[in-house]
Structure formats: structure tokens, C-alpha cells
Motif scaffolding. Sequence first.
Motif, mmCIF file in Angstrom:
data_model
loop_
_atom_site.group_PDB
_atom_site.id
_atom_site.type_symbol
_atom_site.label_atom_id
_atom_site.label_comp_id
_atom_site.label_asym_id
_atom_site.label_seq_id
_atom_site.Cartn_x
_atom_site.Cartn_y
_atom_site.Cartn_z
ATOM 1 N N GLY A 38 15.473 4.225 -0.125
ATOM 2 C CA GLY A 38 14.689 3.048 -0.454
ATOM 3 C C GLY A 38 13.201 3.226 -0.236
ATOM 4 N N ALA A 39 12.760 4.467 -0.049
ATOM 5 C CA ALA A 39 11.336 4.733 0.122
ATOM 6 C C ALA A 39 10.680 4.929 -1.241
ATOM 7 N N GLU A 40 9.512 4.324 -1.439
ATOM 8 C CA GLU A 40 8.765 4.560 -2.666
ATOM 9 C C GLU A 40 8.202 5.980 -2.652
ATOM 10 N N ILE A 41 8.497 6.750 -3.711
ATOM 11 C CA ILE A 41 8.042 8.141 -3.747
ATOM 12 C C ILE A 41 7.094 8.427 -4.906
ATOM 13 N N ALA A 42 6.895 7.485 -5.816
ATOM 14 C CA ALA A 42 5.952 7.697 -6.924
ATOM 15 C C ALA A 42 5.517 6.355 -7.487
ATOM 16 N N ARG A 43 4.267 6.330 -7.967
ATOM 17 C CA ARG A 43 3.681 5.141 -8.588
ATOM 18 C C ARG A 43 2.751 5.616 -9.698
ATOM 19 N N TYR A 44 2.983 5.136 -10.909
ATOM 20 C CA TYR A 44 2.182 5.570 -12.059
ATOM 21 C C TYR A 44 1.722 4.351 -12.854
ATOM 22 N N ARG A 45 0.432 4.304 -13.171
ATOM 23 C CA ARG A 45 -0.122 3.252 -14.022
ATOM 24 C C ARG A 45 -0.291 3.804 -15.444
ATOM 25 N N LYS A 46 0.214 3.068 -16.416
ATOM 26 C CA LYS A 46 0.137 3.484 -17.819
ATOM 27 C C LYS A 46 -1.306 3.802 -18.209
ATOM 28 N N ILE A 47 -1.494 4.974 -18.811
ATOM 29 C CA ILE A 47 -2.835 5.437 -19.156
ATOM 30 C C ILE A 47 -3.289 4.923 -20.520
ATOM 31 N N HIS A 48 -2.424 5.013 -21.520
ATOM 32 C CA HIS A 48 -2.805 4.663 -22.892
ATOM 33 C C HIS A 48 -2.317 3.255 -23.222
ATOM 34 N N LEU A 49 -3.232 2.365 -23.561
ATOM 35 C CA LEU A 49 -2.906 0.960 -23.788
ATOM 36 C C LEU A 49 -2.705 0.679 -25.274
ATOM 37 N N PHE A 50 -1.759 -0.192 -25.562
ATOM 38 C CA PHE A 50 -1.257 -0.445 -26.914
ATOM 39 C C PHE A 50 -2.115 -1.502 -27.604
ATOM 40 N N ALA A 105 0.848 -1.191 0.000
ATOM 41 C CA ALA A 105 0.000 0.000 0.000
ATOM 42 C C ALA A 105 0.886 1.243 0.000
ATOM 43 N N PRO A 106 0.529 2.277 -0.764
ATOM 44 C CA PRO A 106 1.340 3.503 -0.779
ATOM 45 C C PRO A 106 1.560 4.040 0.634
ATOM 46 N N GLY A 107 2.803 4.384 0.917
ATOM 47 C CA GLY A 107 3.134 4.936 2.222
ATOM 48 C C GLY A 107 3.446 3.910 3.292
ATOM 49 N N SER A 108 3.337 2.617 2.963
ATOM 50 C CA SER A 108 3.600 1.575 3.965
ATOM 51 C C SER A 108 5.072 1.176 3.907
ATOM 52 N N ALA A 109 5.924 1.990 4.481
ATOM 53 C CA ALA A 109 7.376 1.825 4.352
ATOM 54 C C ALA A 109 7.867 0.486 4.892
ATOM 55 N N GLY A 110 7.186 -0.062 5.890
ATOM 56 C CA GLY A 110 7.668 -1.297 6.496
ATOM 57 C C GLY A 110 7.181 -2.560 5.815
ATOM 58 N N GLU A 111 6.306 -2.435 4.835
ATOM 59 C CA GLU A 111 5.725 -3.613 4.185
ATOM 60 C C GLU A 111 6.657 -4.134 3.095
ATOM 61 N N THR A 112 6.830 -5.453 3.047
ATOM 62 C CA THR A 112 7.700 -6.068 2.050
ATOM 63 C C THR A 112 6.941 -6.296 0.755
ATOM 64 N N GLY A 113 7.591 -5.964 -0.379
ATOM 65 C CA GLY A 113 7.005 -6.195 -1.696
ATOM 66 C C GLY A 113 7.530 -7.463 -2.319
#
Length: 285
Positions: free
Chosen positions: A118-130, A68-76
Motif C-alpha cells: 500500500g505504499a505509493e511508489i510512483a506519481r506521474y503528471r500527464k505531459i501532453h494536454l489534449f 507529499a511523496p514519501g509520507s507513508a503515514g499521511e491520509t489521502g
Amino acid sequence: MMSHDDLRMTVIQLAPGADKVRNIEQARGLIEAAVAQDRPDLVALPEIWTCLGGDRATKFAAAETLPAPGSAGETGGAAYEFLREMARRHKIHVHGGSIGELGGETLFNTTLVFDPDGAEIARYRKIHLFDIVTPDGQGYRESAIYGAGDKIVTFRLGTATVGLSICYDMRFPELYLALRRAGADIILVPAAFTLQTGKDHWEVLLRARAIETQCWVAAPACTGTHYDGSNVPRVTYGNSLIVDPWGIVSARCSDGPGFVTARIDLAKSAKYRTDMPVLEHRKLV
């Protein structure tokens, strides 16, 4: 350490396939070589580099549920933690190109950015699909697997604002205008551009987006041949580029995996914007 108006940016060019573990190790070797040689402030990877090719099941197996965004302690997942590790170990910003994000019955083509802690500072989902047919008759339908994003995303890199986009997005200048209006000085465009479209459109589109936004544009790309779920070969164009705000190519990768680094002079874009204030002159949108 980046100065007020000057930073170093590296684009990584990969030749990925459907083997996620192998792809991560290829990326690790190139990032570490780039850090040792060029000491960049930011490294950027290509689009969907963790699993390029394979069938639907392969893509879902390689995709990750993101913390989840902002959950610095969570493992991905493996790719998430690899990107975080590279940022933290080398004390740099890491732009993770894009990876497959699990979203229930669909995937998202998602960019992640990590700061030197090592902190996540941005997350972007592709808008235009191919969803297109290339000149050689090959069909692509990204929307069969991926959902579309709907948010403009930027992040801070020193004194610069960096805008996020992915591959096919580059054909939609309204996104890049929105990023410029959001304050972007640099725009990143990770890609897995096809050879058929790339040889005619890749460079001219990237240069156009740089000229019209007066932003630096950095585009890390996939190169080489991979195979889709029907074992059909797909060839990506490579030619990773960094383009200055006047539309001049400052750095370009040669064929094959590798990397290039450019000095990003923010004073250059500031001068161009003062001398030619196109944003203020815009009438229609």
C-alpha cells in the motif's frame, strides 16, 4: 507471485461518469473480480476514471490533494485511499490510471502507483494536454483545467521497469523513446480516448509504440458515453489493449465495463532487442 521473467497484468475497462462515489464502486467490483479470476501481479485503471465529464466545479470537487511523496503515514482522499486499500488487501501492485490532482488554481491529470504494502511508489503528471478538434467537430481543451507535467517516471515491478504515460501522450514517440532509454520493459497508457479518434488511431498508435520501443504496452481505457459541463454527450472508445513487443495484440476488452489479463513474458522482449537492436542503431535522436 511473479517469477523472474513472467508476470500477469490486468487492464480494467470502466464506463465512468461524473459521480465519483459510483465510479469508485465500479472500479472496486472489477478489481475484485479480476483478482479472484486471474490473480494478476498488477491491475491498471483508465484515465481520469474518478470523474469523467461534468463542469469545471464538478472536476475540482472530485479532485484530491495528494499526500507529499514519501509520507507513508499521511491520509489521502477517497480515490487515493481506495487504490492503496486495493493494493494492500490483495497484495498486488495497483496502477491507478489517473485522477484529478488539486494544484492550487489548476488540476493535474495524475497517475499513482501502489505496491502490495500500500505504499505509493510512483506519481506521474500527464505531459501532453489534449487541445484538439475531433473529426465530428467536437472541441476538447484539456489545458483550460489541467496543468502539464514535465517529468519522465518509471517504477519497478519485480525485475521489470515500467514506464508511465497517459492517453494523448501516445502521439509523441519521443516520450516513449525516453522511457525505453530509462530502462522500460513495459509502458502503461491509461486513456479516455474519443470514439472519433479511437476507431482510426487507438490500436495503430499503441502497436507502433510497442514495436518501436520493443516494450510491452498496456492500455486500460474508458468506454461508453458521459456528458460534459454543457450536457454534450462525449463517447469514449474502450478497446483496452495489451500489446506485446512485436506489436501483436495479446488481449483486448470487448464493449462495456470489464477486464482482460495477459501474461507478460519479459524474455520475449529481451530476445527481440537482441535480434533487432534498434536502440543501438538509432542515429538522429
